[in-house]
Design a protein around this motif. Structure first.
Motif, short mmCIF file in Angstrom:
data_model
loop_
_atom_site.label_atom_id
_atom_site.label_comp_id
_atom_site.label_asym_id
_atom_site.label_seq_id
_atom_site.Cartn_x
_atom_site.Cartn_y
_atom_site.Cartn_z
N ASP A 66 37.36 41.05 36.42
CA ASP A 66 37.85 42.41 36.28
C ASP A 66 37.52 43.04 34.92
OD1 ASP A 66 39.56 40.81 34.84
OD2 ASP A 66 41.40 41.71 35.58
N GLY A 67 36.57 42.45 34.20
CA GLY A 67 36.15 43.01 32.92
C GLY A 67 36.06 41.96 31.84
N ASP A 68 35.12 42.15 30.94
CA ASP A 68 34.86 41.19 29.88
C ASP A 68 35.62 41.55 28.61
OD1 ASP A 68 33.05 40.24 31.75
OD2 ASP A 68 31.29 41.01 30.71
N VAL A 69 35.86 40.53 27.78
CA VAL A 69 36.49 40.72 26.48
C VAL A 69 35.58 40.09 25.44
CG1 VAL A 69 38.48 40.15 25.03
CG2 VAL A 69 38.82 40.67 27.45
N THR A 70 35.17 40.86 24.43
CA THR A 70 34.32 40.35 23.37
C THR A 70 35.16 40.18 22.11
OG1 THR A 70 32.36 41.36 24.33
CG2 THR A 70 32.24 40.77 22.00
N LEU A 71 35.01 39.02 21.48
CA LEU A 71 35.79 38.67 20.30
C LEU A 71 34.87 38.40 19.12
CD1 LEU A 71 38.12 35.99 21.94
CD2 LEU A 71 38.67 38.38 21.51
N GLY A 72 35.27 38.88 17.95
CA GLY A 72 34.58 38.59 16.71
C GLY A 72 35.48 37.77 15.80
N GLY A 74 38.18 36.24 13.57
CA GLY A 74 39.57 36.58 13.35
C GLY A 74 40.27 37.17 14.56
N GLU A 75 39.56 37.30 15.68
CA GLU A 75 40.18 37.88 16.88
C GLU A 75 40.58 36.79 17.87
OE1 GLU A 75 38.56 42.33 17.22
OE2 GLU A 75 37.13 40.82 17.93
N ILE A 76 41.67 37.07 18.59
CA ILE A 76 42.26 36.14 19.55
C ILE A 76 42.38 36.82 20.90
CG2 ILE A 76 44.43 34.96 20.18
CD1 ILE A 76 44.99 34.61 17.19
N TYR A 77 42.17 36.03 21.96
CA TYR A 77 42.45 36.49 23.32
C TYR A 77 43.05 35.35 24.10
CZ TYR A 77 42.08 38.55 27.91
OH TYR A 77 42.38 39.04 29.15
N VAL A 78 44.06 35.67 24.90
CA VAL A 78 44.70 34.67 25.75
C VAL A 78 44.31 34.97 27.20
CG1 VAL A 78 46.88 33.68 26.55
CG2 VAL A 78 46.62 34.36 24.15
N VAL A 79 43.63 34.01 27.83
CA VAL A 79 43.29 34.12 29.25
C VAL A 79 44.51 33.65 30.04
CG1 VAL A 79 41.75 33.34 31.09
CG2 VAL A 79 40.85 33.65 28.76
N PRO A 80 45.06 34.50 30.90
CA PRO A 80 46.24 34.10 31.67
C PRO A 80 45.93 32.95 32.64
CG PRO A 80 45.94 36.49 31.74
CD PRO A 80 44.70 35.90 31.15
N LYS A 81 46.93 32.12 32.88
CA LYS A 81 46.75 30.99 33.78
C LYS A 81 46.26 31.47 35.15
CE LYS A 81 51.58 30.63 35.20
NZ LYS A 81 52.75 29.78 35.19
N GLY A 82 45.37 30.67 35.73
CA GLY A 82 44.84 30.97 37.05
C GLY A 82 43.72 31.99 37.08
N LYS A 83 43.38 32.60 35.95
CA LYS A 83 42.35 33.65 35.93
C LYS A 83 40.97 33.04 35.73
CE LYS A 83 41.54 38.20 34.16
NZ LYS A 83 42.43 39.31 34.36
N ASP A 84 40.05 33.31 36.65
CA ASP A 84 38.68 32.84 36.51
C ASP A 84 38.04 33.47 35.28
OD1 ASP A 84 38.74 31.25 38.80
OD2 ASP A 84 38.02 32.86 40.10
N HIS A 85 37.35 32.63 34.48
CA HIS A 85 36.71 33.13 33.28
C HIS A 85 35.53 32.24 32.91
CE1 HIS A 85 39.63 30.16 31.80
NE2 HIS A 85 38.89 30.04 30.72
N ARG A 86 34.65 32.80 32.07
CA ARG A 86 33.49 32.07 31.57
C ARG A 86 33.19 32.55 30.16
NH1 ARG A 86 27.37 32.44 33.91
NH2 ARG A 86 27.68 34.61 33.32
N PRO A 87 33.38 31.68 29.15
CA PRO A 87 32.99 32.06 27.80
C PRO A 87 31.47 32.01 27.63
CG PRO A 87 34.43 30.11 27.81
CD PRO A 87 34.07 30.42 29.21
N VAL A 88 30.95 32.98 26.89
CA VAL A 88 29.52 33.09 26.65
C VAL A 88 29.31 33.44 25.18
CG1 VAL A 88 27.42 34.39 27.21
CG2 VAL A 88 29.08 33.89 29.01
N ALA A 89 28.32 32.79 24.54
CA ALA A 89 27.96 33.12 23.16
C ALA A 89 26.44 33.25 23.09
CB ALA A 89 28.45 32.04 22.20
#
Length: 118
Positions: A66-72, A74-89
């Protein structure tokens, strides 16, 4: 437990492999992990727990249906339990994760990397 601070610069210098989280501390029943990441990880989820990503150096994108989150840095993101995700760098990045002890990094114990202490 020692009365010395944990130096993340020194800890990151002890390994070069990507997508292989290293335990640097424990907080109650949680592991504090660091990892070097580059390229794409696999799509997965953690059905029973949230997962916290913090970027120490570089940039990562956490892709989600449902949308990507980009972090630089000092930034934090919490992926909620059960949510499909894929980190990419796109380039190597250094990250910190906090998750309950024993949580497989792929969401599946059969394919998870063994977490080592650093």
């Amino acid at each position: 437990m020692t009365n010395k601070p944990i130096n993340l610069v020194e800890k990151f210098a002890t390994f070069s492999e990507h997508w292989s989280p290293k335990i640097v501390a424990q907080l109650n029943d949680y592991d504090v992990l660091i990892a070097k990441v580059e390229g794409e990880f696999n799509w997965h989820n953690h059905p029973d727990t949230d997962e916290m990503f913090m970027v120490i150096e570089g940039e990562i994108t956490i892709e989600m249906k449902d949308g990507d989150v980009t972090l630089g840095p000092g930034e934090i993101y919490v992926v909620p339990k059960g949510k499909d995700h894929r980190p990419v760098a796109k380039k190597e990045a250094k990250i910190m994760l906090i998750e309950p002890q024993g949580v497989p990094n792929t969401g599946d114990p059969a394919t998870a990397k063994t977490k080592e202490w650093r």
